[in-house]
Design an enzyme around this catalytic site. Sequence first.
Site, PDB file in Angstrom:
ATOM      1  N   GLY A 141      -8.085  -5.138 -12.524  1.00  0.00           N
ATOM      2  CA  GLY A 141      -7.353  -4.718 -11.332  1.00  0.00           C
ATOM      3  C   GLY A 141      -6.323  -5.794 -11.015  1.00  0.00           C
ATOM      4  CB  THR A 142      -3.210  -6.693 -12.790  1.00  0.00           C
ATOM      5  OG1 THR A 142      -2.679  -5.370 -12.834  1.00  0.00           O
ATOM      6  CG2 THR A 142      -3.884  -7.020 -14.112  1.00  0.00           C
ATOM      7  CG  ASN A 143      -2.054  -3.821  -7.843  1.00  0.00           C
ATOM      8  OD1 ASN A 143      -1.117  -4.109  -8.550  1.00  0.00           O
ATOM      9  ND2 ASN A 143      -2.358  -2.574  -7.521  1.00  0.00           N
ATOM     10  CG  ASP A 144      -7.242  -6.747  -4.983  1.00  0.00           C
ATOM     11  OD1 ASP A 144      -6.199  -6.738  -4.302  1.00  0.00           O
ATOM     12  OD2 ASP A 144      -8.270  -6.126  -4.660  1.00  0.00           O
ATOM     13  CB  CYS A 191      -6.830   0.441 -13.599  1.00  0.00           C
ATOM     14  SG  CYS A 191      -7.845  -0.599 -12.519  1.00  0.00           S
ATOM     15  CG  HIS A 237      -1.857   1.153   1.295  1.00  0.00           C
ATOM     16  ND1 HIS A 237      -1.561   2.299   2.007  1.00  0.00           N
ATOM     17  CD2 HIS A 237      -3.068   1.376   0.729  1.00  0.00           C
ATOM     18  CE1 HIS A 237      -2.547   3.164   1.886  1.00  0.00           C
ATOM     19  NE2 HIS A 237      -3.491   2.629   1.126  1.00  0.00           N
ATOM     20  NE  ARG A 274     -11.616   1.179  -6.503  1.00  0.00           N
ATOM     21  CZ  ARG A 274     -10.406   0.766  -6.121  1.00  0.00           C
ATOM     22  NH1 ARG A 274      -9.820  -0.230  -6.762  1.00  0.00           N
ATOM     23  NH2 ARG A 274      -9.787   1.360  -5.116  1.00  0.00           N
ATOM     24  NE  ARG A 296      -5.975   3.032  -6.097  1.00  0.00           N
ATOM     25  CZ  ARG A 296      -4.949   3.433  -6.841  1.00  0.00           C
ATOM     26  NH1 ARG A 296      -4.691   4.727  -6.964  1.00  0.00           N
ATOM     27  NH2 ARG A 296      -4.169   2.560  -7.445  1.00  0.00           N
ATOM     28  CD  GLU A 354     -11.395  -5.918  -7.705  1.00  0.00           C
ATOM     29  OE1 GLU A 354     -10.391  -5.519  -7.096  1.00  0.00           O
ATOM     30  OE2 GLU A 354     -12.441  -5.251  -7.812  1.00  0.00           O
TER      31      GLU A 354
END
Length: 529
Positions: free
Chosen positions: A419-422, A483, A89, A253, A197, A398
């Site tokens: 949402g490729t982080n999640d 994103c 984060h 979002r 966000r 995600e």
Amino acid sequence: MNEILHPIINPASATKLKALPGGIAGAPGAAIGRVFFSTEGLLNAFKEAQQKGEDTRLVQCLAASFAEDVKAIEVATGVLSCEGGYSAHASVVARQYGKVSLVKTDMRIRGNKATIGSTVISEGEYITLNVPYYGKPVVYIGKAELIEPNPEESGMLDFIKLVMRHVGSFHVRTNADTPRDAALARSFGAAGIGLCRTEHMFFDEKRINVFREMILSDTREERKKALAKLLPIQKTDFYKLLKIMSPHEVTIRLLDAPLHEFLPHNDDEMKKFVAYLAARDKAEALSEKEVRIRCDGLAEFNPMLGHRGCRIAVSFPEIYEMQVRAIFEAVYTLQKEGVEVHPEIMIPIIMNENELKLLVYGKRIEGAAIRGLVDVEEEIRQAMKARPIKYRVGTMIELPVAALRAGEIARYAQFFSFGTNDLTQTTLGLSRDDFNSFMPDYTQFDVLDGNPFQMLDQGVKELVELATRRGRITRPDLMVGLCGEHGAIPENIRFCMEAGLNYVSCSPYSVPIANLTIAQMNLERGVVA
């Protein structure tokens, strides 16, 4: 380009400073500042320095950051943490705000002191962070000299104009939720906002206690009263972002973070919130003990997969209704001013088409009802006597199940945003905040090909391709973007172009690099923009 966009150290100025090399680069650049170990402490020090005309350069030092720490990262020059890595984060937020981030996993924090090896850093002490894009990061004890970037003198802005001549239909948007970031990204060549966000907007000190009041409300009527106070603030937020990015798309979002993230997490914040409640209604004010009990009741064991995103909207539909109302009040106000806008409303953490259908079109059953966002838009348009405007409703992909069911989800979604982080976390079963503790072992034995939170994993790529293909079978004109933080890495951008996506979205300071990658690919292919 990273060296031109961010401050760098004058090497001669650091030769006599004690150096503590090593760490994981979270966001590149160099920063100097006095160290503070809490958000509250840093913000108080910043205000005091401003009032006294003293040095306002501060570095936030913490184990890991959370949503409530965003306001401190925004005013700090850099962040020094000891948990997570590139996709933690603290690193993500630092990149968004153009701040420096370094993760020192060997650092230990106890109270108002941090220890790195045998070196102790006390609160208020100056340190210098040096995080080059290539090379080993270093923490210096003391103040070095910085060479500040100047995009105009360096020729960066002229170079960006040249690059943009070769950027075609595949384009770069930015992740931004403040007017400053939106304007900066636009000057760097961003063609819209790919991720706003909205949860970050509620951590402003003038609104956070109102939002907390809403969370702890006993009834829907009480929640609506609190949300009514936030409505004009949200309208102003969206108005500014849409106006700055006109005539490009702005993807907003709706609330994604779990509600407990907004609640007080230390004694100072708790005392301020209890005082706010008492000032609001002395007769029925909750005691600190009662507030703590309610806050504890909202805690979750695994909040990433818990009550967040669209799931909150199913339980408390009035939250999304307020946000959608604010969006369209801003949209139709700008329409009357002659400003061309293209809003896109993104609903997060969708796992099947029924969730999306419910929130877009609403549903009424005996004793309960959820208003669809299309109904809210129509109500606002008629009340403001406005002309219909084109807007898109879509979702963030995600979860692997959402990728697999993309064909069904596309019946109600006009765009997908990966949402490729999640998606990486849920596909590989890896936590982006904990993976770095054992990543060196995996690297040593070649178990993984690089850091999957920087370079897209092959399994994640297959899900992106599959979802794009299935979504477009249902809806041929489906707009598709990425994103996550992966969107700033050139190799990932090349994959997105080859997979048929329409855009990537990244932090403002990554926009020029992303556009350069696109221009290079178009020139290699002989594509005329």
